[in-house]
Design a protein around this motif. Structure first.
Motif, mmCIF file in Angstrom:
data_model
loop_
_atom_site.group_PDB
_atom_site.id
_atom_site.type_symbol
_atom_site.label_atom_id
_atom_site.label_comp_id
_atom_site.label_asym_id
_atom_site.label_seq_id
_atom_site.Cartn_x
_atom_site.Cartn_y
_atom_site.Cartn_z
ATOM 1 N N TYR A 20 0.786 -1.089 0.013
ATOM 2 C CA TYR A 20 -0.098 -0.038 0.025
ATOM 3 C C TYR A 20 0.840 1.224 0.112
ATOM 4 O O TYR A 20 0.478 2.090 -0.826
ATOM 5 C CB TYR A 20 -0.890 -0.053 1.100
ATOM 6 C CG TYR A 20 -1.689 1.237 1.239
ATOM 7 C CD1 TYR A 20 -3.236 1.125 0.612
ATOM 8 C CD2 TYR A 20 -1.456 2.162 1.967
ATOM 9 C CE1 TYR A 20 -3.898 2.029 0.567
ATOM 10 C CE2 TYR A 20 -2.278 3.400 1.913
ATOM 11 C CZ TYR A 20 -3.750 3.405 1.169
ATOM 12 O OH TYR A 20 -4.317 4.419 1.334
ATOM 13 N N TYR A 21 1.949 0.985 0.748
ATOM 14 C CA TYR A 21 2.718 2.289 0.738
ATOM 15 C C TYR A 21 4.083 2.398 0.147
ATOM 16 O O TYR A 21 4.792 3.474 0.035
ATOM 17 C CB TYR A 21 3.177 2.655 2.437
ATOM 18 C CG TYR A 21 2.114 3.137 3.193
ATOM 19 C CD1 TYR A 21 1.313 4.413 3.110
ATOM 20 C CD2 TYR A 21 1.537 2.494 4.164
ATOM 21 C CE1 TYR A 21 0.429 4.803 3.854
ATOM 22 C CE2 TYR A 21 0.439 2.829 5.136
ATOM 23 C CZ TYR A 21 -0.135 4.068 4.670
ATOM 24 O OH TYR A 21 -1.329 4.480 5.431
ATOM 25 N N THR A 53 -5.942 -3.356 7.044
ATOM 26 C CA THR A 53 -6.671 -2.030 6.987
ATOM 27 C C THR A 53 -6.234 -1.499 8.395
ATOM 28 O O THR A 53 -6.121 -0.232 8.251
ATOM 29 C CB THR A 53 -8.324 -2.332 6.942
ATOM 30 O OG1 THR A 53 -8.426 -2.912 5.596
ATOM 31 C CG2 THR A 53 -8.941 -1.021 7.237
ATOM 32 N N THR A 54 -6.179 -2.052 9.612
ATOM 33 C CA THR A 54 -5.918 -1.366 10.604
ATOM 34 C C THR A 54 -4.351 -0.769 10.664
ATOM 35 O O THR A 54 -4.000 0.194 11.029
ATOM 36 C CB THR A 54 -5.909 -2.279 11.855
ATOM 37 O OG1 THR A 54 -7.343 -2.707 11.858
ATOM 38 C CG2 THR A 54 -5.842 -1.655 13.258
ATOM 39 N N TYR A 59 -0.854 3.364 10.868
ATOM 40 C CA TYR A 59 0.691 3.577 10.614
ATOM 41 C C TYR A 59 0.890 4.173 9.218
ATOM 42 O O TYR A 59 1.079 3.192 8.219
ATOM 43 C CB TYR A 59 1.566 2.396 10.954
ATOM 44 C CG TYR A 59 1.149 1.939 12.300
ATOM 45 C CD1 TYR A 59 1.956 2.671 13.506
ATOM 46 C CD2 TYR A 59 0.499 0.808 12.740
ATOM 47 C CE1 TYR A 59 1.556 2.341 14.696
ATOM 48 C CE2 TYR A 59 0.105 0.520 13.810
ATOM 49 C CZ TYR A 59 0.489 1.311 15.118
ATOM 50 O OH TYR A 59 0.409 0.657 16.295
ATOM 51 N N VAL A 60 0.886 5.383 9.136
ATOM 52 C CA VAL A 60 0.925 6.004 7.600
ATOM 53 C C VAL A 60 2.229 6.131 7.308
ATOM 54 O O VAL A 60 2.978 7.067 7.765
ATOM 55 C CB VAL A 60 0.106 7.361 7.812
ATOM 56 C CG1 VAL A 60 0.026 8.183 6.359
ATOM 57 C CG2 VAL A 60 -1.376 7.050 8.323
ATOM 58 N N GLY A 61 2.843 5.328 6.646
ATOM 59 C CA GLY A 61 4.073 5.322 6.175
ATOM 60 C C GLY A 61 5.266 5.099 6.931
ATOM 61 O O GLY A 61 4.906 4.489 8.174
ATOM 62 N N LEU A 62 6.349 4.802 6.374
ATOM 63 C CA LEU A 62 7.579 4.451 7.166
ATOM 64 C C LEU A 62 7.812 5.073 8.557
ATOM 65 O O LEU A 62 8.217 4.651 9.442
ATOM 66 C CB LEU A 62 8.742 4.445 5.928
ATOM 67 C CG LEU A 62 10.062 3.625 6.543
ATOM 68 C CD1 LEU A 62 9.793 2.139 7.122
ATOM 69 C CD2 LEU A 62 11.180 3.803 5.817
#
Length: 76
Positions: A20-21, A53-54, A59-62
């Protein structure tokens, strides 16, 4: 469920986060995400989609997988 199935669920969820990221493999991030996946599993999360999904939403991105150093307030 078997132990292999349990590990597959957590592993696939972490891989979905990476996809995803569009992030390259990172040992520190993987360790962090796997620990979180284990906690989610222990809390009853049993599907790859729900767990991924959780992870993706939390945790949006590295940078979000890095544990922050203590602030100066906690040091004094």
């Amino acid at each position: 469920m078997t132990r292999d199935t349990d590990h597959r669920i957590m592993s696939e969820a972490v891989r979905e986060w990476y996809k995803y990221y569009e992030v390259e493999w990172d040992d520190q991030a993987s360790s962090f995400l796997c620990d979180v996946a284990i906690e989610l599993y222990d809390q009853g999360c049993r599907s790859v989609d729900e767990m991924a999904t959780t992870l993706i939403g939390t945790y949006v991105g590295l940078a979000a997988t890095r544990i922050n150093a203590p602030s100066s307030n906690t040091m004094h």
